[in-house]
Scaffold this active site. Sequence first.
Site, PDB file in Angstrom:
ATOM      1  N   GLU A 262       0.844  -1.199   0.000  1.00 19.68           N
ATOM      2  CA  GLU A 262       0.000   0.000   0.000  1.00 19.68           C
ATOM      3  C   GLU A 262       0.870   1.237   0.000  1.00 19.68           C
ATOM      4  O   GLU A 262       1.619   1.491   0.958  1.00 19.68           O
ATOM      5  CB  GLU A 262      -0.931   0.019   1.214  1.00 19.68           C
ATOM      6  N   LYS A 394      -8.029 -15.470  16.246  1.00 16.35           N
ATOM      7  CA  LYS A 394      -8.182 -15.064  14.844  1.00 16.35           C
ATOM      8  C   LYS A 394      -9.625 -14.746  14.478  1.00 16.35           C
ATOM      9  O   LYS A 394     -10.032 -14.929  13.321  1.00 16.35           O
ATOM     10  CB  LYS A 394      -7.623 -16.157  13.909  1.00 16.35           C
ATOM     11  N   ASP A 470       1.974 -14.402  12.657  1.00 22.09           N
ATOM     12  CA  ASP A 470       0.826 -15.005  11.986  1.00 22.09           C
ATOM     13  C   ASP A 470      -0.074 -13.880  11.492  1.00 22.09           C
ATOM     14  O   ASP A 470      -0.701 -13.188  12.302  1.00 22.09           O
ATOM     15  CB  ASP A 470       0.067 -15.900  12.965  1.00 22.09           C
TER      16      ASP A 470
END
Length: 583
Positions: A262, A394, A470
């Site tokens: 980005e 998560k 992660d």
Amino acid sequence: MDMSRRSTNKTMAPVKPMKMGGVAYDRKEPKASDALPLPLYLINAVFFTLFFSVVYFLLTRWREKIRNSTPLHIVDLSEIVAIVAFFASFVYLLGFFGIDFVQSILRPSADVWAAEDDDASVTADAIAQKHDEEAILKEDACKVPCGAALVDFPPPQVAQAVPPPTEEDEEIIKSVVEGKMPSYSLESKLGDCKRAASIRREALQRTTGKSLAGLPLENFDYESILGQCCEMPIGYIQIPVGIAGPLLLDGREYMVPMATTEGCLVASTNRGCKAINLSGGASSVLLRDGMTRAPVVRFATAQRAAQLKFFLEDPPNYETCPFFKKGVQQIRKAPEHQMCNCREEPLHEILLQHGDAMGMNMVSKGVQNVLDFLQDDFPDMDVIGISGNFCSDKKPAAVNWIEGRGKSVVCEAIIKEEVVKKVLKTNVAALVELNMLKNLTGSAVAGALGGYNAHASNIVSAIFIATGQDPAQNVESSNCITMLEPVNDGKDLHISVSMPSIEVGTVGGGTQLASQSACLNLIGVKGANKESPGSNSRLLATIVAGAVLAGELSLMSAIASGQLVRSHMKYNRSSKDVTKVAS
């Protein structure tokens, strides 16, 4: 090149060509006027004279036509030539008066957030210093890589060609394509991870009929990911890594690596770091450290499930388990209604210490030991799963936002008024109002869960990818509330970020890969800290929070000052033909 010999006079001498590798390179910056065949003052004189001459000529001829009642659209050859000369001179004069604009297009500023200085009263010393800085930039802008005279570098390649398979590999590829040999077994059967990846890649191309020419295969250690990071590899993805900083945090400076695609993200975070540094730095505090796992079990009756609940809440029972004494910090109570209305109980969330590892595998192993211990006192307990989602790994969940998971960090800084104006190009009142209406009110209206911030996940994801964390745990790790308020009679700005669930580690997983390990080494948290276990991962968590603080400060300032859209449209839009790049 020797930077110590640059001139410190108020008037700079002409810049001489420099030689690199036997070839002379002119350091002089190209200008739009260099394309003109004659000196600029002569060209100006010619076009000024031409412009006013043809204007006078045309006005005289048109006045005569009006007196004689001749239509103006009827022109002879001399008038046609005069009209052409008029437009040519007009276009030139327009370009002449806009010469600075033309030169700014030829060589735009390297600073994404640069703005014109509003102060017109610049001293002679400031002008001399600016000239010195420009001279340094010109010396740094080499047309060939520095040191090219000493080392011959190979030309950069977008994607390296994969060598054709050997006859032996060709037979294995055919076996994989025909289904006689499983693709997942190539590493174990060949004993060569690189060769296995190459064969799998070629078999996949033949099976699907799709080319993987743009996906790199060479120059990667496939042995390092075997059984740890990725199964059935066919190549690797290239993600650029930028650097933001230095970030002055708790009295120390850190360079923060950020892997992202980005545009403006690294530059914006870097601007926030600059503002923090100029204001004396940021400070952080770690409130909590521990990874959680909440298994789910089943009993024949709800009454029996309640007995397990009361057993876990009784301190003497807590002390009887040897594993509890070694690593379990806390057993957190599950909501009452989840136990009373059904026979399945999400067992109380178990919180463990995990050193410098992120801790998921370690805590899962520890929970399994706890379950085995409880099975002696509750033989009728049926273990449904090692995770009952009360720990919510998560996934967005209120329990992590409220109770925390991993590292809970608060980071704060006081930004001086002059820094807000000169570096961030806004003011304290505008930032405070924007934060209240955007990060607090707007997020509340939207029903945000832990998302009371501008773009914390941007910085968290970039650092996670660069340091081998992660990436999926960006979900809960980006829980953040950004607070801005005026201090010191409203002159300065106090900014803080509270992040209750940053989940990071410096050992295990992707942290041991060469590129990610190098980024951890840059920060100073590579591997495990043997003298103080867990200190490296805790430091990494505070650096993540500090970088988020910088990113929040810069983005909020860009929105408040109206820079956001302009900067992205100017610096985050590629003019390349994507189809040609892909081919």
